[in-house]
Write a protein that holds these residues in place. Sequence first.
Motif, PDB file in Angstrom:
ATOM      1  N   ALA A 381       0.811  -1.218   0.000  1.00 18.08           N
ATOM      2  CA  ALA A 381       0.000   0.000   0.000  1.00 18.08           C
ATOM      3  C   ALA A 381       0.841   1.264   0.000  1.00 18.08           C
ATOM      4  N   CYS A 382       2.066   1.198   0.467  1.00 18.32           N
ATOM      5  CA  CYS A 382       2.848   2.424   0.686  1.00 18.32           C
ATOM      6  C   CYS A 382       3.244   3.080  -0.625  1.00 18.32           C
ATOM      7  N   PRO A 383       2.719   4.284  -0.896  1.00 20.53           N
ATOM      8  CA  PRO A 383       3.037   4.944  -2.157  1.00 20.53           C
ATOM      9  C   PRO A 383       4.495   5.399  -2.227  1.00 20.53           C
ATOM     10  N   MET A 384       5.143   5.538  -1.065  1.00 14.54           N
ATOM     11  CA  MET A 384       6.556   5.931  -1.075  1.00 14.54           C
ATOM     12  C   MET A 384       7.464   4.709  -1.188  1.00 14.54           C
ATOM     13  N   ARG A 385       6.868   3.530  -1.317  1.00 15.22           N
ATOM     14  CA  ARG A 385       7.604   2.282  -1.452  1.00 15.22           C
ATOM     15  C   ARG A 385       8.522   2.025  -0.259  1.00 15.22           C
ATOM     16  N   SER A 410      11.277   9.827   4.609  1.00 15.54           N
ATOM     17  CA  SER A 410      10.458  10.162   3.436  1.00 15.54           C
ATOM     18  C   SER A 410       9.011   9.742   3.594  1.00 15.54           C
ATOM     19  N   CYS A 411       8.663   9.176   4.716  1.00 13.20           N
ATOM     20  CA  CYS A 411       7.256   8.855   4.956  1.00 13.20           C
ATOM     21  C   CYS A 411       6.454  10.149   4.994  1.00 13.20           C
ATOM     22  N   MET A 412       5.359  10.188   4.244  1.00  8.18           N
ATOM     23  CA  MET A 412       4.565  11.422   4.227  1.00  8.18           C
ATOM     24  C   MET A 412       3.345  11.310   5.128  1.00  8.18           C
ATOM     25  N   GLU A 413       3.310  10.259   5.940  1.00 10.29           N
ATOM     26  CA  GLU A 413       2.229  10.084   6.917  1.00 10.29           C
ATOM     27  C   GLU A 413       0.857  10.070   6.266  1.00 10.29           C
ATOM     28  N   CYS A 414       0.796   9.477   5.100  1.00  7.35           N
ATOM     29  CA  CYS A 414      -0.466   9.440   4.374  1.00  7.35           C
ATOM     30  C   CYS A 414      -1.466   8.482   5.043  1.00  7.35           C
ATOM     31  N   GLY A 415      -0.958   7.527   5.808  1.00  8.21           N
ATOM     32  CA  GLY A 415      -1.855   6.647   6.555  1.00  8.21           C
ATOM     33  C   GLY A 415      -2.276   5.372   5.836  1.00  8.21           C
ATOM     34  N   CYS A 416      -1.808   5.176   4.605  1.00  9.35           N
ATOM     35  CA  CYS A 416      -2.214   3.971   3.863  1.00  9.35           C
ATOM     36  C   CYS A 416      -1.848   2.699   4.625  1.00  9.35           C
ATOM     37  N   CYS A 417      -0.660   2.691   5.233  1.00  9.13           N
ATOM     38  CA  CYS A 417      -0.202   1.463   5.883  1.00  9.13           C
ATOM     39  C   CYS A 417      -1.092   1.110   7.073  1.00  9.13           C
ATOM     40  N   SER A 418      -1.371   2.084   7.929  1.00  7.60           N
ATOM     41  CA  SER A 418      -2.250   1.803   9.072  1.00  7.60           C
ATOM     42  C   SER A 418      -3.634   1.397   8.598  1.00  7.60           C
TER      43      SER A 418
HETATM   44  S1  SF4 Z   1       2.232   6.667   6.174  1.00  7.31           S
HETATM   45 FE1  SF4 Z   1       2.697   4.529   5.760  1.00  7.31          FE
HETATM   46  S2  SF4 Z   1       1.999   4.239   3.673  1.00  7.31           S
HETATM   47 FE2  SF4 Z   1       2.150   6.449   3.960  1.00  7.31          FE
HETATM   48  S3  SF4 Z   1       4.232   6.990   3.279  1.00  7.31           S
HETATM   49 FE3  SF4 Z   1       4.348   6.589   5.469  1.00  7.31          FE
HETATM   50  S4  SF4 Z   1       4.928   4.452   5.604  1.00  7.31           S
HETATM   51 FE4  SF4 Z   1       4.169   4.755   3.546  1.00  7.31          FE
END
Ligand code: SF4
Lengths: 447, 337
Positions: A381-385, A410-418
């Motif tokens: 799911a992580c768009p930043m890979r 470089s995590c943008m805290e988008c929340g996809c992983c959670s």
């Molecule tokens: S919040 Fe999770 S999915 Fe989003 S960029 Fe960070 S590690 Fe990746």
Amino acid sequence: MKLKTFQRGIHPAYHKELSNNSAVERAAIPKTVVIPLRQHIGAPCEPLVKRSDIVEEGQKIGDVQSFVTAPVHSSVAGKVKSVDMLPFPGGGKVQAVVIETAEDYVPKDWEAEGPIVDVDALTPEEIRYTVRSAGIIGMGGAAFPTSVKISPPKGAVVDTLLINGCECEPYLSSDHRQMVENADKLVLGIKALMQAVGAKNPLIGIEDNKMDAVKAVREAAKRLLPELKIVELETKYPQGAEKMLIKAALDRTVPIGKLPFEVGVVVNNVGTAVSIYEALAFKKPLIERIVTVSGNGIKTPKNLMVRIGTTFEALIEECGGLKTDHKEMVVINGGPMMGITQPRLDVPAVKGTSGITCLTADTVKPADYFGCIRCASCVDACPMRLMPLKLGDMGRLSITEEFNNFNGMSCMECGCCSFVCPSKRPLVQWIRLAKIKLRDEERAKHA
Amino acid sequence: MAEEVKNDGFLADKDGAGLIVSSSPHLFNTESIPKIMHTVVMALIPAMIAAIYYFRLDAVVLLVTCIVTSLITEFIFQKARKQPVTVYDGSAIITGILLALMLPPSFPIYGAIIGSVFAIGVGKQIFGGLGYNIFNPALLGRAFLQATYPVMITTWHEPATKGVDVVSAATPLALMKFEGISTGWGSLLIGNTSGSMGETCAIAILIGGLYLFYKGYIDLRMPLGYLGSIAVFGLLFWLGGDGKYPDPVFHILAGGAMLGAWFMITDMVTSPVTPKGQWIFVIVAGFLVVAIRNLGGLPEGVMYSILLMNAAVPLINRWTRPKVFGEQPKKNGKEKG
Ligand code: SF4
Ligand code: SF4
């Protein structure tokens, strides 16, 4: 046609239908407004008014000598009640000017005489100057001062202006309504932005769940800016994240730790472009914005045109109030993926408030979490890979060096992983901890 | 250590207006460990039905024994270690079913009990519980039984459907290996051969596997990569072996290849998390199956191929870390900025 998109990401339930067909309504003028002196990323403003001062609508009430900042203006006419540290919807407390609206106040019609400035004739410097003095910041939620964003560093060649019309956060529809209702202003704002950054190639990216917006913008562009390219994008979260949007629309990859300038792009949000046009043509500072009030916890979801500084309480009232008791409610500044929950409702809607999402506790309550079953959902799911499962554990155990080696910053805290984790592990929360710790360590090293 | 912790990011703010505050994101999908595990149990039903159809009461007894023992073992271990009891999450049931399906129908009940206790106790709980185990617990249990009861675990009889009351019969793989007799593809597909209870009927396993794929819980690259790798290496041997080695289709349909491909290679906990790593995992495992079957002393290689690769997973994960979005190529061997 295959829609453009980025790799990975998620498909949450969007619930846009709650509000995306409701035309923007003007919210009632509040009796008092609370205007924080720092609504942006950068240096806080110093107050230019004091208690008991009389202020006009649109009068500058805070500014500071600094490159990365944006002044603030009074959104009503009235009397300054206090200048105090007050709760800020982005977290913590910020110095804010509280203004009591005058009894006889009638809102000013900024556009009564039509455009008073010939925007086409403005130089890049003039545009940047006006954008700064109007206090314009990124209105998609990033809140970065726009004057800085449209000042390419020396040597950078900007060929493309990319407008972000994705609005990928669930529930929010303020940009959507902006495109449908204000397409002309939007296109003229895009034109002005092209002048400012010298870009020849204008693009707007819109997700395919907003086809009425695509149609409205295409219509306006035909008349006002035929070279504007409208890129339909797959509806996927976080399509509107700057780096993902640049990848999806232009297939350019912004290197780690670099700005879009690096790949010749300037990105601005739809609402920002409209505000820029209003500032240039009508000399109207940023004193109001569209706020979506939505969620399953609000009685009547609406898109409201809101004076900056109106409290959440007043706006929620305007939408019929909350459905249940506070104890079972989450009120978020922004959308549910990246927004910040509010412990209290006397906080003001600010320039960066794209929405107020009210959700009942049973929809948001994360279950207790379990061990990682290495299902790889978060990796997929992580768009930043990144490797969220590893980063999360490093955050939890405070292993900052490894965290850095794994590019945790470089995590943008988008929340996809959670969002996808079947074990409900609070990965983003742990990652945030590691980031804070790492930043503290760096600071200590340099001190 | 296993953790099951109250989510501390979720608490009512005392100074505020009583609203709930929490850390973003505030939205989650509906997946959960029990949901995933119960879907896998559902997917195993066709294979269980096939086992019961072919091996009748033997199959029922072994399935019940393994499932119940697995659950009780999990419960006792978690209680003894004062950990939250998660027997309801479905993972122990899966281990029990898989172990039972890998046993010969005539296997004694006490052996099945020992195998289940080992699978859950040593294979899973000693590592710290679900998610922390390195090896697939069912396979580890089976390997333990192989070492402890080498004779009983290789004593097979024909399915009850054949009507004849044969005391013992060699499996298709053993027939092939030791006597050079090949079993027809048709029998292998429908499972009308001797063998471990759940491994004989390829079609039943396939139905379950496709159900898992349909539900989105497995990526086809895992089972198909594994079977494909077995087929390719099987083909190479077949072509170069002058009739000495079985054909690739036989390799795929016989023994534990199908069950391994759809239910053990795909075990989330014990397979790599990176896409590239998953490819390496299945391709090497497929090669190992063919190598063990054709060159080794054993007729079957699925179990060892997967266990060996399980052990390599941490290494594979490390090697195949995806390139981060926007990561620059390294310059002069040194990381830039
Ligand atoms: S919040 Fe999770 S999915 Fe989003 S960029 Fe960070 S590690 Fe990746
Ligand atoms: S999604 Fe959750 S359980 Fe799955 S690998 Fe990531 S952290 Fe582990």
